[in-house]
Design a protein around this motif. Structure first.
Motif, short mmCIF file in Angstrom:
data_model
loop_
_atom_site.label_atom_id
_atom_site.label_comp_id
_atom_site.label_asym_id
_atom_site.label_seq_id
_atom_site.Cartn_x
_atom_site.Cartn_y
_atom_site.Cartn_z
N THR A 191 0.79 -1.22 0.00
CA THR A 191 0.00 0.00 0.00
C THR A 191 0.82 1.28 0.00
N LEU A 192 2.13 1.21 0.26
CA LEU A 192 2.98 2.38 0.51
C LEU A 192 2.73 2.99 1.90
N LEU A 193 1.89 2.36 2.69
CA LEU A 193 1.50 2.92 3.99
C LEU A 193 1.94 2.06 5.16
N ARG A 200 3.48 -2.55 11.07
CA ARG A 200 2.41 -1.64 11.48
C ARG A 200 2.19 -0.58 10.41
N TRP A 201 0.99 0.03 10.44
CA TRP A 201 0.76 1.23 9.63
C TRP A 201 1.72 2.30 10.11
N LEU A 205 4.32 7.74 6.85
CA LEU A 205 3.81 7.48 5.51
C LEU A 205 2.37 7.95 5.37
N LEU A 206 1.58 7.79 6.43
CA LEU A 206 0.20 8.27 6.39
C LEU A 206 0.18 9.80 6.25
N LEU A 216 -8.26 2.82 7.63
CA LEU A 216 -7.44 1.64 7.40
C LEU A 216 -7.97 0.41 8.14
N PRO A 217 -7.79 -0.78 7.56
CA PRO A 217 -8.25 -2.01 8.21
C PRO A 217 -7.27 -2.52 9.25
#
Length: 502
Positions: A191-193, A200-201, A205-206, A216-217
């Motif tokens: 996702t690039l995120l 982890r997210w 990046l977010l 996000l899921p």
């Protein structure tokens, strides 16, 4: 687990949705497949209707499950999902309805956004955290585009009313009756995120892509209790216990469980994965670092090379040029051509992927004469997939991998002419398994491990069997001539893309 336990696999691909039922021996007992519409509203744009994705998935799943249980007398006990990875769907949490068409992994509309991110000096940080390069291929910039361009999307997202997902996430939301907003780490890693090293997210990046965390899921490993499909869909509740992006699923289905093992899948595109084990390796030759399927506590990683157009060349020959009626005809045409005759096809319909990563490159054919016929064009189309694979293997070898043998799967590998040419031009031994639909099988393996149909990785390794081995037989002098011609064709294509940018 009883011996008559079955696994339902949902293999949701770029051009069709397919459902397959596997028994406890890893064999297919039922299949259903349905194509759905492709939408190309502007040059470089590729879209799907999420309702088409959902309906074809549900219809094929019901048909396959009914047929599989009737054929064997067994019962489906769990569901596995494999999906096209970077395709983006955003939907309303309250209604479950998508806010727009899905933006497909092949879509290039965010090329200028990606160039701006690169110009801003963000590429090294993005690569270090996500393992990916900044390219329209990946999900993050597609999500940003939807938030910026779909009416009210940004405000709804900020209010926590929208959900983002790759196709697996959308399917599980629908299967669970809106109760589950989940994905697995292989899909998250595209996702690039997602920070693949920390699992982890990634907040930086977010912020970079201006994506609110609320859309996000939840991320799980590929073998987990993801959700329960509600009884409305299949007559009884069924747990989803295995999920992976299609290429990681294919590697798992090919039993590439150990570091150094390599698989290459030839579907709409071509994707080559090399198992890195517990170590996240960084390519110095423009390949990607990504998360592989795992079944234990330790994370698993792979290095990947991505080709955007592989089997899609046969679809182009069939649907656009109309020189064939089915993909199977290309094998005979390639044989009839007799030789290369200096004809090269660079299928950059949606840009060039690894190791070039040029979103502005476009398809081109070189070396045409009055004597060029449909057999020459068909051969050049097949050859182009082998040459692109060579580019990936060259990069992988430069990164220190031994790629003397690769396992292949996907629809294209039914073509023996193609596989022999692939072995010849890459000087690599090619292993075609007895089960070429490894993507669906990988999802079945993952689901079955979690639900108890399979007891161990060792059991799965024994289920993998080679059907045909293709060994290089071409003279080195001939190989060099062919490869040199391909290299010139690619350089010309990249040069033209640079001129267009200027």
């Amino acid at each position: 687990m009883p011996s008559d336990a079955l696994i339902l696999t949902l293999d949701q691909g770029t051009t069709s949705s397919r459902a397959m039922v596997f028994d406890s021996g890893g064999a297919v007992v039922a299949v259903a497949q349905e194509e759905f519409a492709q939408h190309f509203p502007k040059p470089g744009w590729v879209e799907h209707d999420p309702e088409d994705i959902w309906q074809t998935t549900l219809d094929t799943a019901r048909r396959a499950m009914t047929a599989g249980e009737a054929e064997t007398g067994g019962k489906v006990v769990s569901i596995g999902i494999a999906n096209q990875r970077e395709t983006v769907i955003v939907w309303n949490r309250e209604t479950g309805k998508p806010v727009s068409r899905a933006i497909v992994w092949q879509d290039r509309r965010t090329a200028s956004m990606c160039e701006a991110l690169k110009a801003g000096g963000h590429e090294d940080m993005v690569n270090e955290r996500s393992g990916l390069t900044i390219d329209p291929y990946f999900s993050g910039t597609k999500l940003r585009w939807i938030l910026e361009n779909v009416p009210d999307a940004a405000s709804l997202a900020d209010a926590g009313k929208l959900a983002f997902g790759t196709v697996d996430s959308f399917l599980m939301y629908r299967l669970s009756g809106g109760q589950a907003h989940v994905t697995d780490e292989t899909n998250a890693s595209r996702t690039l995120l997602y920070n693949i090293r920390e699992g982890r997210w990634d907040e930086d990046l977010l912020r970079l892509l201006k994506v609110p965390r609320s859309v996000l899921p939840e991320v799980k490993t590929s073998t987990a209790a993801f959700c329960d499909a509600v009884p409305e869909w299949f007559g009884r509740a069924l747990p989803v216990t295995g999920v992976a992006g299609d290429q990681q699923s294919a590697a798992f289905g090919q039993a590439c469980f150990h570091p150094g093992m390599v698989k290459s899948t030839y579907g709409t595109g071509c994707f080559l994965l090399a198992n890195c084990g517990n170590e996240c390796l960084t390519s110095t030759n423009r390949l990607l670092s990504t998360i592989a399927c795992r079944t234990g506590a330790a994370p698993q990683f792979a290095v990947e090379g991505s080709i955007f157009i592989a089997g899609a060349v046969s679809q182009w020959l069939r649907d656009s040029l109309q020189i064939i009626k089915s993909a199977s005809e290309t094998e005979l045409l390639a044989q009839q051509a007799g030789g290369n005759d200096g004809v090269y096809f660079v299928p950059a319909f949606t840009g060039l992927g690894a190791p070039h990563w040029d979103a502005d490159a476009r398809g081109a054919m070189y070396g045409l004469t009055r004597g060029t016929d449909k057999a020459d064009i068909a051969r050049a189309a097949l050859e182009s997939v082998a040459y692109q694979t060579l580019d990936l293997l060259t990069a992988l070898n430069a990164d220190g991998f031994d790629t003397g043998r690769i396992r292949v799967d996907g629809g294209m590998v039914a073509n023996s002419w193609f596989l022999q040419f692939l072995a010849d031009v890459t000087a690599t031994t090619i292993d075609r398994p007895d089960m070429i639909e490894s993507t669906a099988r990988g999802a079945a393996f993952l689901s079955g491990l979690q639900s108890g149909v399979f007891d161990s990785i060792e059991t799965l390794e024994k289920l993998w069997q080679s059907e045909t081995v293709f060994r290089p037989s071409m003279e080195e002098a001939e190989r060099k001539v062919l490869v040199t011609g391909w290299e010139k064709a690619v350089k010309t294509t990249l040069y033209r893309a640079q001129l267009d940018r200027e």
